[in-house]
Design an enzyme around this catalytic site. Structure first.
Site, PDB file in Angstrom:
ATOM      1  NE  ARG A 136      -4.080   1.296   2.204  1.00  9.98           N
ATOM      2  CZ  ARG A 136      -5.142   0.991   2.724  1.00  9.98           C
ATOM      3  NH1 ARG A 136      -5.227   2.589   4.215  1.00  9.98           N
ATOM      4  NH2 ARG A 136      -6.423   0.821   2.072  1.00  9.98           N
TER       5      ARG A 136
ATOM      6  CB  CYS B 296     -14.007   2.277   0.117  1.00  9.73           C
ATOM      7  SG  CYS B 296     -13.042   3.787   0.376  1.00  9.73           S
TER       8      CYS B 296
HETATM    9  N1  NVA Z   1      -9.383   7.385  -1.445  1.00 10.31           N
HETATM   10  C1  NVA Z   1      -9.187   6.808  -0.339  1.00 10.31           C
HETATM   11  C2  NVA Z   1      -9.289   5.553   0.048  1.00 10.31           C
HETATM   12  C3  NVA Z   1      -9.252   4.756   1.012  1.00 10.31           C
HETATM   13  C4  NVA Z   1      -9.933   3.613   1.293  1.00 10.31           C
HETATM   14  C5  NVA Z   1      -7.219   6.663   0.479  1.00 10.31           C
HETATM   15  O1  NVA Z   1      -6.668   7.538  -0.740  1.00 10.31           O
HETATM   16  O2  NVA Z   1      -7.346   7.640   1.514  1.00 10.31           O
HETATM   17  N1   CP Z   2     -11.290   0.351   2.902  1.00  5.71           N
HETATM   18  C1   CP Z   2      -9.852   0.479   3.100  1.00  5.71           C
HETATM   19  O1   CP Z   2      -9.146   0.200   2.544  1.00  5.71           O
HETATM   20  O2   CP Z   2      -9.892   0.825   5.228  1.00  5.71           O
HETATM   21  P1   CP Z   2      -8.070   0.866   5.331  1.00  5.71           P
HETATM   22  O3   CP Z   2      -7.723   2.317   5.382  1.00  5.71           O
HETATM   23  O4   CP Z   2      -8.848   1.272   7.077  1.00  5.71           O
HETATM   24  O5   CP Z   2      -7.535  -0.183   4.969  1.00  5.71           O
END
Ligand code: NVA
Ligand code: CP
Length: 330
Positions: free
Chosen positions: A106, A270
Protein backbone atom coordinates in the site's frame (compact mmCIF):
# COMPACT_ATOMS: atom_id res chain seq x y z
CA UNK A 1 -9.26 -21.08 -13.69
CA UNK A 2 -5.57 -20.82 -12.86
CA UNK A 3 -4.22 -17.49 -11.57
CA UNK A 4 -1.22 -19.01 -9.78
CA UNK A 5 1.81 -16.72 -9.93
CA UNK A 6 -0.19 -13.69 -11.13
CA UNK A 7 0.14 -10.25 -9.59
CA UNK A 8 -2.97 -8.40 -8.44
CA UNK A 9 -2.25 -4.75 -9.26
CA UNK A 10 -5.41 -3.44 -10.97
CA UNK A 11 -8.58 -5.08 -12.30
CA UNK A 12 -7.56 -3.82 -15.76
CA UNK A 13 -5.28 -6.88 -15.86
CA UNK A 14 -8.13 -9.37 -15.33
CA UNK A 15 -10.91 -10.65 -17.57
CA UNK A 16 -14.53 -10.60 -16.38
CA UNK A 17 -14.31 -14.40 -16.03
CA UNK A 18 -11.20 -14.14 -13.83
CA UNK A 19 -12.85 -11.51 -11.64
CA UNK A 20 -15.96 -13.67 -11.31
CA UNK A 21 -13.78 -16.65 -10.40
CA UNK A 22 -12.21 -14.64 -7.53
CA UNK A 23 -15.66 -13.56 -6.36
CA UNK A 24 -16.90 -17.16 -6.40
CA UNK A 25 -13.78 -18.25 -4.54
CA UNK A 26 -14.37 -15.52 -1.94
CA UNK A 27 -17.99 -16.62 -1.49
CA UNK A 28 -16.81 -20.19 -0.95
CA UNK A 29 -14.11 -19.12 1.53
CA UNK A 30 -16.66 -16.99 3.38
CA UNK A 31 -18.98 -19.97 3.64
CA UNK A 32 -16.15 -22.14 4.95
CA UNK A 33 -15.23 -19.48 7.53
CA UNK A 34 -18.85 -19.27 8.73
CA UNK A 35 -19.03 -23.06 9.01
CA UNK A 36 -15.67 -23.29 10.76
CA UNK A 37 -14.13 -25.38 7.96
CA UNK A 38 -10.34 -24.83 8.11
CA UNK A 39 -8.43 -23.60 5.04
CA UNK A 40 -4.97 -23.70 6.61
CA UNK A 41 -3.27 -25.50 3.72
CA UNK A 42 -0.59 -22.86 3.27
CA UNK A 43 1.47 -23.67 6.36
CA UNK A 44 5.14 -22.89 5.85
CA UNK A 45 4.37 -19.93 3.60
CA UNK A 46 4.89 -16.28 4.58
CA UNK A 47 3.65 -12.96 3.26
CA UNK A 48 5.04 -9.43 3.66
CA UNK A 49 2.61 -6.58 4.22
CA UNK A 50 4.13 -3.23 3.25
CA UNK A 51 2.17 -0.16 4.30
CA UNK A 52 3.53 3.26 3.34
CA UNK A 53 0.11 4.69 4.24
CA UNK A 54 -2.00 3.81 7.28
CA UNK A 55 -4.75 1.16 7.27
CA UNK A 56 -7.26 -0.64 9.45
CA UNK A 57 -9.31 -2.85 7.10
CA UNK A 58 -6.70 -3.81 4.51
CA UNK A 59 -4.02 -4.68 7.02
CA UNK A 60 -6.38 -6.64 9.28
CA UNK A 61 -7.95 -8.40 6.30
CA UNK A 62 -4.55 -9.55 5.01
CA UNK A 63 -3.40 -10.65 8.48
CA UNK A 64 -6.57 -12.56 9.40
CA UNK A 65 -6.83 -14.13 5.94
CA UNK A 66 -3.17 -15.19 5.97
CA UNK A 67 -3.45 -16.63 9.49
CA UNK A 68 -6.63 -18.52 8.53
CA UNK A 69 -4.62 -19.97 5.63
CA UNK A 70 -1.87 -21.03 8.04
CA UNK A 71 0.66 -18.47 6.80
CA UNK A 72 3.02 -16.20 8.67
CA UNK A 73 2.84 -12.42 8.18
CA UNK A 74 5.37 -9.60 8.56
CA UNK A 75 3.99 -6.07 8.76
CA UNK A 76 6.23 -3.24 7.58
CA UNK A 77 4.75 0.05 8.78
CA UNK A 78 4.99 3.49 7.11
CA UNK A 79 8.12 4.44 9.06
CA UNK A 80 9.88 1.30 10.26
CA UNK A 81 11.66 -0.06 7.17
CA UNK A 82 14.30 1.07 4.66
CA UNK A 83 11.80 1.07 1.77
CA UNK A 84 11.98 4.07 -0.49
CA UNK A 85 14.35 5.85 1.90
CA UNK A 86 17.61 3.93 2.26
CA UNK A 87 16.71 1.22 -0.24
CA UNK A 88 15.12 1.31 -3.67
CA UNK A 89 11.95 -0.58 -4.50
CA UNK A 90 13.91 -2.80 -6.90
CA UNK A 91 16.33 -3.90 -4.20
CA UNK A 92 13.57 -4.29 -1.63
CA UNK A 93 11.62 -6.44 -4.08
CA UNK A 94 14.62 -8.70 -4.72
CA UNK A 95 15.24 -9.11 -0.98
CA UNK A 96 11.63 -9.76 0.02
CA UNK A 97 11.10 -12.05 -2.96
CA UNK A 98 13.80 -14.35 -1.53
CA UNK A 99 12.04 -14.60 1.84
CA UNK A 100 8.32 -14.36 1.20
CA UNK A 101 5.76 -16.17 -0.96
CA UNK A 102 3.73 -13.03 -1.65
CA UNK A 103 3.94 -9.29 -0.98
CA UNK A 104 1.17 -6.79 -0.30
CA UNK A 105 1.97 -3.13 -0.97
CA UNK A 106 0.00 0.00 0.00
CA UNK A 107 1.46 3.34 -0.94
CA UNK A 108 1.61 6.17 -3.41
CA UNK A 109 2.10 5.89 -7.19
CA UNK A 110 0.95 2.81 -9.10
CA UNK A 111 4.41 2.70 -10.71
CA UNK A 112 5.86 1.71 -7.31
CA UNK A 113 3.73 -1.40 -6.97
CA UNK A 114 4.37 -2.19 -10.65
CA UNK A 115 8.10 -1.95 -9.98
CA UNK A 116 7.83 -4.14 -6.92
CA UNK A 117 6.00 -6.75 -8.99
CA UNK A 118 8.58 -6.55 -11.76
CA UNK A 119 11.48 -7.46 -9.47
CA UNK A 120 9.93 -9.58 -6.67
CA UNK A 121 9.48 -12.87 -8.50
CA UNK A 122 6.48 -13.69 -6.25
CA UNK A 123 2.87 -12.45 -6.47
CA UNK A 124 2.44 -8.79 -5.48
CA UNK A 125 -0.96 -7.53 -4.30
CA UNK A 126 -1.96 -3.88 -4.50
CA UNK A 127 -3.42 -2.84 -1.13
CA UNK A 128 -4.14 0.72 -2.46
CA UNK A 129 -2.24 3.22 -4.53
CA UNK A 130 -3.19 6.74 -5.55
CA UNK A 131 -4.62 5.32 -8.77
CA UNK A 132 -6.27 2.01 -7.83
CA UNK A 133 -7.72 -0.01 -4.95
CA UNK A 134 -8.43 -3.40 -6.54
CA UNK A 135 -8.88 -5.54 -3.40
CA UNK A 136 -11.59 -3.08 -2.33
CA UNK A 137 -13.34 -3.75 -5.66
CA UNK A 138 -13.72 -7.45 -5.02
CA UNK A 139 -15.24 -6.73 -1.59
CA UNK A 140 -17.62 -4.18 -3.09
CA UNK A 141 -18.68 -6.46 -5.93
CA UNK A 142 -19.20 -9.39 -3.57
CA UNK A 143 -21.35 -7.21 -1.30
CA UNK A 144 -23.46 -5.99 -4.24
CA UNK A 145 -23.81 -9.53 -5.60
CA UNK A 146 -24.83 -10.88 -2.20
CA UNK A 147 -27.46 -8.16 -1.87
CA UNK A 148 -28.98 -8.15 -5.36
CA UNK A 149 -28.07 -11.69 -6.45
CA UNK A 150 -26.30 -10.47 -9.61
CA UNK A 151 -23.99 -7.75 -10.93
CA UNK A 152 -24.93 -7.33 -14.60
CA UNK A 153 -27.26 -4.38 -15.12
CA UNK A 154 -26.72 -2.88 -11.64
CA UNK A 155 -26.56 0.94 -11.65
CA UNK A 156 -23.75 2.16 -9.40
CA UNK A 157 -23.38 5.89 -8.80
CA UNK A 158 -20.13 7.23 -7.43
CA UNK A 159 -20.34 10.68 -5.83
CA UNK A 160 -17.15 12.53 -4.92
CA UNK A 161 -13.61 12.69 -6.29
CA UNK A 162 -13.92 10.35 -9.26
CA UNK A 163 -10.35 10.98 -10.48
CA UNK A 164 -8.70 9.02 -7.69
CA UNK A 165 -8.28 5.38 -6.60
CA UNK A 166 -11.91 4.64 -5.73
CA UNK A 167 -13.56 6.37 -8.67
CA UNK A 168 -11.08 4.85 -11.12
CA UNK A 169 -11.39 1.36 -9.70
CA UNK A 170 -15.18 1.37 -9.52
CA UNK A 171 -15.40 2.52 -13.14
CA UNK A 172 -13.10 -0.32 -14.21
CA UNK A 173 -14.94 -2.95 -12.16
CA UNK A 174 -18.36 -1.85 -13.41
CA UNK A 175 -17.18 -1.66 -17.03
CA UNK A 176 -15.68 -5.15 -16.86
CA UNK A 177 -18.72 -6.69 -15.19
CA UNK A 178 -21.53 -5.24 -17.30
CA UNK A 179 -22.77 -2.68 -14.78
CA UNK A 180 -23.95 0.90 -15.31
CA UNK A 181 -21.37 3.26 -13.81
CA UNK A 182 -22.25 6.87 -13.16
CA UNK A 183 -19.73 9.43 -11.89
CA UNK A 184 -22.04 12.05 -10.39
CA UNK A 185 -19.79 14.92 -9.41
CA UNK A 186 -18.37 18.29 -10.39
CA UNK A 187 -16.82 18.11 -13.86
CA UNK A 188 -13.46 19.03 -12.32
CA UNK A 189 -13.59 15.67 -10.54
CA UNK A 190 -14.61 13.49 -13.51
CA UNK A 191 -12.32 10.50 -14.15
CA UNK A 192 -9.40 10.96 -16.48
CA UNK A 193 -10.43 10.87 -20.16
CA UNK A 194 -7.91 8.20 -21.12
CA UNK A 195 -9.19 5.80 -18.45
CA UNK A 196 -12.77 6.53 -19.48
CA UNK A 197 -11.86 5.54 -23.03
CA UNK A 198 -10.21 2.33 -21.86
CA UNK A 199 -13.30 1.50 -19.82
CA UNK A 200 -15.58 2.26 -22.78
CA UNK A 201 -13.70 -0.54 -24.53
CA UNK A 202 -14.49 -2.96 -21.67
CA UNK A 203 -18.08 -1.73 -21.62
CA UNK A 204 -18.56 -2.53 -25.30
CA UNK A 205 -17.72 -6.17 -24.52
CA UNK A 206 -19.74 -6.47 -21.31
CA UNK A 207 -22.85 -4.40 -22.00
CA UNK A 208 -21.90 -1.85 -19.33
CA UNK A 209 -22.44 1.89 -19.68
CA UNK A 210 -20.43 4.83 -18.37
CA UNK A 211 -22.04 8.17 -17.62
CA UNK A 212 -20.38 11.32 -16.31
CA UNK A 213 -22.82 13.91 -15.00
CA UNK A 214 -22.99 16.94 -12.75
CA UNK A 215 -26.74 16.53 -12.27
CA UNK A 216 -27.60 14.82 -8.98
CA UNK A 217 -31.24 14.24 -9.70
CA UNK A 218 -30.87 12.39 -13.01
CA UNK A 219 -27.53 10.88 -12.00
CA UNK A 220 -28.83 9.13 -8.90
CA UNK A 221 -32.36 8.35 -10.16
CA UNK A 222 -33.22 4.66 -9.75
CA UNK A 223 -29.67 3.77 -8.71
CA UNK A 224 -29.07 0.40 -7.09
CA UNK A 225 -25.89 1.49 -5.35
CA UNK A 226 -24.90 4.94 -4.13
CA UNK A 227 -21.18 5.01 -3.35
CA UNK A 228 -18.93 7.67 -1.89
CA UNK A 229 -15.49 8.09 -0.36
CA UNK A 230 -13.65 10.73 1.65
CA UNK A 231 -13.18 14.05 -0.17
CA UNK A 232 -9.48 14.20 0.64
CA UNK A 233 -7.44 11.02 0.37
CA UNK A 234 -4.41 9.84 2.31
CA UNK A 235 -1.25 11.66 1.28
CA UNK A 236 -3.05 14.71 -0.12
CA UNK A 237 -2.16 18.10 1.41
CA UNK A 238 -4.52 19.79 3.89
CA UNK A 239 -4.76 22.82 1.59
CA UNK A 240 -7.08 20.95 -0.79
CA UNK A 241 -9.88 20.69 1.81
CA UNK A 242 -11.31 24.13 1.05
CA UNK A 243 -11.72 23.49 -2.66
CA UNK A 244 -13.02 19.95 -2.12
CA UNK A 245 -15.67 21.17 0.30
CA UNK A 246 -16.76 23.85 -2.17
CA UNK A 247 -16.81 21.55 -5.22
CA UNK A 248 -18.05 18.33 -3.67
CA UNK A 249 -20.63 19.50 -1.12
CA UNK A 250 -23.42 19.37 -3.73
CA UNK A 251 -22.54 15.67 -4.16
CA UNK A 252 -22.86 14.68 -0.52
CA UNK A 253 -24.94 11.53 0.03
CA UNK A 254 -28.09 12.67 1.85
CA UNK A 255 -31.49 11.15 2.61
CA UNK A 256 -32.83 13.04 -0.43
CA UNK A 257 -30.26 11.32 -2.66
CA UNK A 258 -31.19 7.91 -1.26
CA UNK A 259 -34.91 8.64 -1.74
CA UNK A 260 -34.27 9.70 -5.32
CA UNK A 261 -32.45 6.40 -5.88
CA UNK A 262 -35.36 4.50 -4.35
CA UNK A 263 -36.08 2.12 -1.50
CA UNK A 264 -34.17 -0.79 -2.99
CA UNK A 265 -30.91 1.19 -3.22
CA UNK A 266 -28.00 0.47 -0.91
CA UNK A 267 -25.28 2.79 0.32
CA UNK A 268 -21.62 1.75 0.20
CA UNK A 269 -18.40 3.49 1.31
CA UNK A 270 -14.94 1.92 1.34
CA UNK A 271 -14.35 3.50 4.81
CA UNK A 272 -12.99 5.16 6.83
CA UNK A 273 -15.80 7.75 6.62
CA UNK A 274 -16.22 11.24 8.03
CA UNK A 275 -19.92 10.91 8.90
CA UNK A 276 -19.89 12.26 12.45
CA UNK A 277 -17.76 14.12 14.97
CA UNK A 278 -16.30 11.02 16.57
CA UNK A 279 -12.84 11.22 15.01
CA UNK A 280 -10.11 13.70 15.79
CA UNK A 281 -9.41 14.70 12.18
CA UNK A 282 -13.10 14.76 11.28
CA UNK A 283 -13.89 17.01 14.23
CA UNK A 284 -11.06 19.40 13.30
CA UNK A 285 -12.29 19.69 9.71
CA UNK A 286 -15.94 20.12 10.74
CA UNK A 287 -14.97 22.88 13.15
CA UNK A 288 -12.48 24.64 10.87
CA UNK A 289 -14.93 24.87 7.94
CA UNK A 290 -18.18 25.10 9.93
CA UNK A 291 -19.59 21.90 8.43
CA UNK A 292 -22.54 19.85 9.62
CA UNK A 293 -21.83 16.93 7.24
CA UNK A 294 -19.18 15.74 4.87
CA UNK A 295 -19.36 13.09 2.13
CA UNK A 296 -22.33 11.30 3.73
CA UNK A 297 -24.80 12.32 6.42
CA UNK A 298 -24.81 10.34 9.63
CA UNK A 299 -28.48 9.57 8.94
CA UNK A 300 -27.67 7.73 5.69
CA UNK A 301 -24.56 6.07 7.12
CA UNK A 302 -26.57 4.62 10.01
CA UNK A 303 -29.67 3.75 7.95
CA UNK A 304 -30.83 0.26 7.02
CA UNK A 305 -29.84 0.99 3.39
CA UNK A 306 -26.21 1.29 4.48
CA UNK A 307 -24.26 -1.95 3.97
CA UNK A 308 -20.85 -0.57 4.82
CA UNK A 309 -20.04 -3.12 7.50
CA UNK A 310 -21.00 -6.09 5.29
CA UNK A 311 -18.66 -4.48 2.76
CA UNK A 312 -15.87 -4.11 5.34
CA UNK A 313 -16.20 -7.76 6.41
CA UNK A 314 -15.99 -8.82 2.78
CA UNK A 315 -12.53 -7.24 2.54
CA UNK A 316 -11.22 -10.24 4.46
CA UNK A 317 -12.97 -12.95 2.44
CA UNK A 318 -12.02 -11.38 -0.89
CA UNK A 319 -8.41 -10.71 0.07
CA UNK A 320 -8.20 -14.35 1.13
CA UNK A 321 -9.51 -15.28 -2.32
CA UNK A 322 -6.83 -13.15 -4.01
CA UNK A 323 -4.10 -14.91 -2.02
CA UNK A 324 -5.56 -18.39 -2.60
CA UNK A 325 -5.93 -17.71 -6.34
CA UNK A 326 -2.46 -16.25 -6.89
CA UNK A 327 -0.58 -18.60 -4.58
CA UNK A 328 -2.47 -21.50 -6.14
CA UNK A 329 -5.55 -23.34 -4.89
CA UNK A 330 -4.83 -26.23 -2.51
N1 NVA B 1 -9.52 7.44 -1.40
C1 NVA B 1 -9.17 6.96 -0.08
C2 NVA B 1 -9.50 5.50 0.06
C3 NVA B 1 -9.25 4.92 1.42
C4 NVA B 1 -9.56 3.46 1.50
C5 NVA B 1 -7.68 7.20 0.16
O1 NVA B 1 -6.88 6.95 -0.74
O2 NVA B 1 -7.33 7.65 1.25
N1 CP C 1 -11.09 0.66 2.83
C1 CP C 1 -9.81 0.59 3.24
O1 CP C 1 -8.91 0.33 2.45
O2 CP C 1 -9.63 0.80 4.56
P1 CP C 1 -8.24 0.94 5.31
O3 CP C 1 -7.61 2.23 4.88
O4 CP C 1 -8.60 0.94 6.78
O5 CP C 1 -7.38 -0.23 4.95
Amino acid sequence: MDLKGRNFLTLKDFTPEEITYMLDLAADLKDKKKKGIPVDKYRGMNVALIFEKTSTRTRCAFEVAAHDMGMGTTYLDPTGSQIGKKESIEDTARVLGRMFDGIEYRGFGQEIVEDLAKYAGVPVWNGLTNEYHPTQMLADMLTIREHFGHLKGIKLVYMGDARYNMGNSLMIACAKLGMHFVACTSKNYFPNAELVETCQGYAKESGATITLTEDVESGTKDADVIYTDVWVSMGEPDEVWEERIRELSPYKVTKKVMENAGEKAIFLHCLPAFHDLKTKIGKQIYEKYGLTDMEVTDEVFESSQSKVFDEAENRMHTIKAVMVATLGER
